[in-house]
Design a protein around this motif. Structure first.
Motif, PDB file in Angstrom:
ATOM      1  N   ILE A   1     -15.432  -0.561  -2.780  1.00  0.00           N
ATOM      2  CA  ILE A   1     -14.575   0.557  -2.665  1.00  0.00           C
ATOM      3  C   ILE A   1     -14.537   0.958  -1.019  1.00  0.00           C
ATOM      4  CG2 ILE A   1     -13.993   2.965  -2.565  1.00  0.00           C
ATOM      5  CD1 ILE A   1     -15.663   3.288  -5.209  1.00  0.00           C
ATOM      6  N   PHE A   2     -13.182   0.785  -0.605  1.00  0.00           N
ATOM      7  CA  PHE A   2     -12.907   1.083   0.793  1.00  0.00           C
ATOM      8  C   PHE A   2     -12.965   2.343   1.102  1.00  0.00           C
ATOM      9  CE2 PHE A   2     -11.172  -3.001  -0.448  1.00  0.00           C
ATOM     10  CZ  PHE A   2     -11.799  -3.855   0.603  1.00  0.00           C
ATOM     11  N   SER A   3     -13.856   2.884   2.222  1.00  0.00           N
ATOM     12  CA  SER A   3     -14.198   4.183   2.372  1.00  0.00           C
ATOM     13  C   SER A   3     -12.992   4.921   2.968  1.00  0.00           C
ATOM     14  CB  SER A   3     -15.372   4.276   3.199  1.00  0.00           C
ATOM     15  OG  SER A   3     -15.092   3.829   4.399  1.00  0.00           O
ATOM     16  N   MET A   4     -12.328   4.577   3.588  1.00  0.00           N
ATOM     17  CA  MET A   4     -11.223   5.536   4.199  1.00  0.00           C
ATOM     18  C   MET A   4      -9.948   5.564   3.364  1.00  0.00           C
ATOM     19  SD  MET A   4     -11.704   6.895   6.910  1.00  0.00           S
ATOM     20  CE  MET A   4     -13.682   7.012   7.192  1.00  0.00           C
ATOM     21  N   GLU A   5      -9.603   4.725   2.349  1.00  0.00           N
ATOM     22  CA  GLU A   5      -8.392   4.672   1.405  1.00  0.00           C
ATOM     23  C   GLU A   5      -9.043   4.926   0.189  1.00  0.00           C
ATOM     24  OE1 GLU A   5      -5.425   3.586   3.139  1.00  0.00           O
ATOM     25  OE2 GLU A   5      -6.614   3.758   4.714  1.00  0.00           O
ATOM     26  N   GLY A   6     -10.273   4.830  -0.138  1.00  0.00           N
ATOM     27  CA  GLY A   6     -10.607   5.073  -1.511  1.00  0.00           C
ATOM     28  C   GLY A   6     -10.211   4.027  -2.579  1.00  0.00           C
ATOM     29  N   ASP A   7      -9.524   2.923  -2.133  1.00  0.00           N
ATOM     30  CA  ASP A   7      -9.176   1.933  -3.296  1.00  0.00           C
ATOM     31  C   ASP A   7     -10.192   1.031  -3.424  1.00  0.00           C
ATOM     32  OD1 ASP A   7      -8.911   1.092  -0.578  1.00  0.00           O
ATOM     33  OD2 ASP A   7      -7.452  -0.600  -1.219  1.00  0.00           O
TER      34      ASP A   7
END
Ligand code: PLP
Length: 399
Positions: free
Chosen positions: A185-191
């Motif tokens: 999970i990409f922490s800044m985008e949440g994707d």
């Protein structure tokens, strides 16, 4: 400290304040949880921790930490291979490997150091590491270190762009090893990484895949086994790194899970293992309890999902524009950095702690407040937070 250094630091700090990027520490006077006691503010709802399953203060997790201290004392007092390592390290490493679907695992004092161990140990001058553009800073630094120390090659592919990744794989055709490194999970985008596609491409181009699943362990997949479970490739990812500082108890610590040979190589050669202490027994045992808690209570993962859906839907119903997604990281894009900081400050005045992020952490014009949901939030916690969003949102003319 010399006056010239003090002056330099003071003027840099002043510049941070002027740029609106100065970080203020908020002190909590209670355990981490959906509601905390914040010094000078009283009770505050937390929408900014990675305590995804609410285990940071779960009674069995806390009790296990006490037991660790009673049974093993404060720590190993040196590096594991020099002074001995505790039996509970072995026990935890076996449990972690099973959880994420790997043959073996090796713990580190943080996922930062776990990531930092991987690239410089595994790669050499004939190898290429190919990294997603939005990977976590610890992956980026691991690659920088490896490029500097072992002189491997590096390439970056556009975020989650499989065509670009394929191009980079083709360009690395002559390398001895091609390593694709991505966040789960990409922490800044949440994707979520397109892991099934990445695994397919890795097969096609004879590459190996490393996933940093720090935000996904305990969160994604039906039973919380992470991005590989979510993407239907459990057991097919070569290397998984993750943290014990988020869903799995929230204390600290990280691990690399992979083949037994890779973990053994890390024991032999990775510098953060060879020159740094082991996980303290408190953390080892509380993490072990957290893993077992997760296995016994898969319904926590479901509750986290339901809370996330509720909060995202309710934000939208109120006119906010959260980024779409399946994860409990819900960024609400506001545009200018000053707006995100202001929103975060006003929400805190309303008793809701949500962090604002601006440039350079996120691209210019995409400043945001990032909400993070926990299975421990009650409907009442979420409704109170939403009421605060309503109030602050209309005050700032956002909704
Ligand atoms: N990787 C990712 C994706 C993270 O979000 C973090 C923490 O922010 C880390 C690694 C570092 O984890 P740790 O706190 O265990 O060093």
């Amino acid at each position: 400290m010399r006056a010239s250094v003090e002056q330099r630091l003071a003027s840099e700090l002043e510049q941070f304040r002027r740029d609106g990027v100065y970080k203020r520490l908020n002190y909590l006077d209670s355990p981490q949880g959906p509601r905390v006691q914040m010094e000078g503010r009283g009770e505050v709802i937390i929408l900014s921790s990675n305590n995804y399953l609410g285990l940071a203060n779960a009674p069995d997790v806390v009790k296990a930490g006490h037991e660790g201290l009673d049974r093993f004392g404060a720590g190993t007092a040196s590096v594991r291979f020099i002074c001995g390592t505790f039996t509970i390290h072995k026990e935890l490493e076996a449990e972690l490997a099973t959880l994420v679907g790997a043959e073996a695992s090796l713990t580190y004092v943080s996922c930062w150091t776990a990531n930092e161990a991987v690239c410089p140990t595994l790669l050499g001058p004939d190898d290429v590491v190919i990294s997603d553009q939005l990977n976590h800073a610890s992956i980026i630094d691991s690659i920088r270190l490896a490029r500097q120390i072992v002189k491997c090659q590096g390439a970056v592919y556009r975020h989650s762009d499989m065509a670009d990744l394929e191009e980079k794989l083709k360009a690395a055709k002559g390398a001895r090893t091609r390593l694709i490194f991505t966040d789960g999970i990409f922490s800044m985008e949440g994707d979520v990484a397109r892991l099934a596609d990445i695994v397919d491409l890795a097969r096609k181009y004879d590459a190996i895949v490393a996933v940093d699943d720090s935000h996904a362990t305990g969160v994604l997949g039906k039973t919380g086994r992470g991005t590989p479970e979510y993407a239907g490739v459990l057991g097919e990812v070569d290397i998984i790194t993750s943290t014990l500082g988020k869903a799995l108890g929230g204390a600290a610590g990280g691990f690399v899970a992979s083949s037994a040979a890779l973990c053994d190589s890390l024991v032999q050669r990775s510098r953060p293992q060879l020159f740094s202490n082991a996980l303290p027994p408190t953390v080892t045992m509380s993490s072990l309890a957290a893993v077992r808690h997760l296995r016994a209570h898969p319904e926590l993962v479901e509750r986290l999902r339901a809370n996330t859906k509720y909060f995202r839907d309710q934000l939208k119903a109120r006119g906010f524009k959260p980024l779409e997604g399946d994860t409990p990281i819900i960024p609400v894009i506001l545009g200018e950095t000053s707006k995100a900081i202001q929103m975060s400050d006003l929400l805190l005045n309303e008793g809701v702690f949500v962090t604002g992020f601006g440039y350079p952490v996120v691209p210019k014009g995409e400043a945001r407040v990032r909400c993070q949901i926990s299975a421990a939030h009650t409907r009442d916690d979420l409704d109170q937070a939403l009421a605060a969003f309503d109030k602050v949102g209309s005050r700032l003319n956002l909704v």
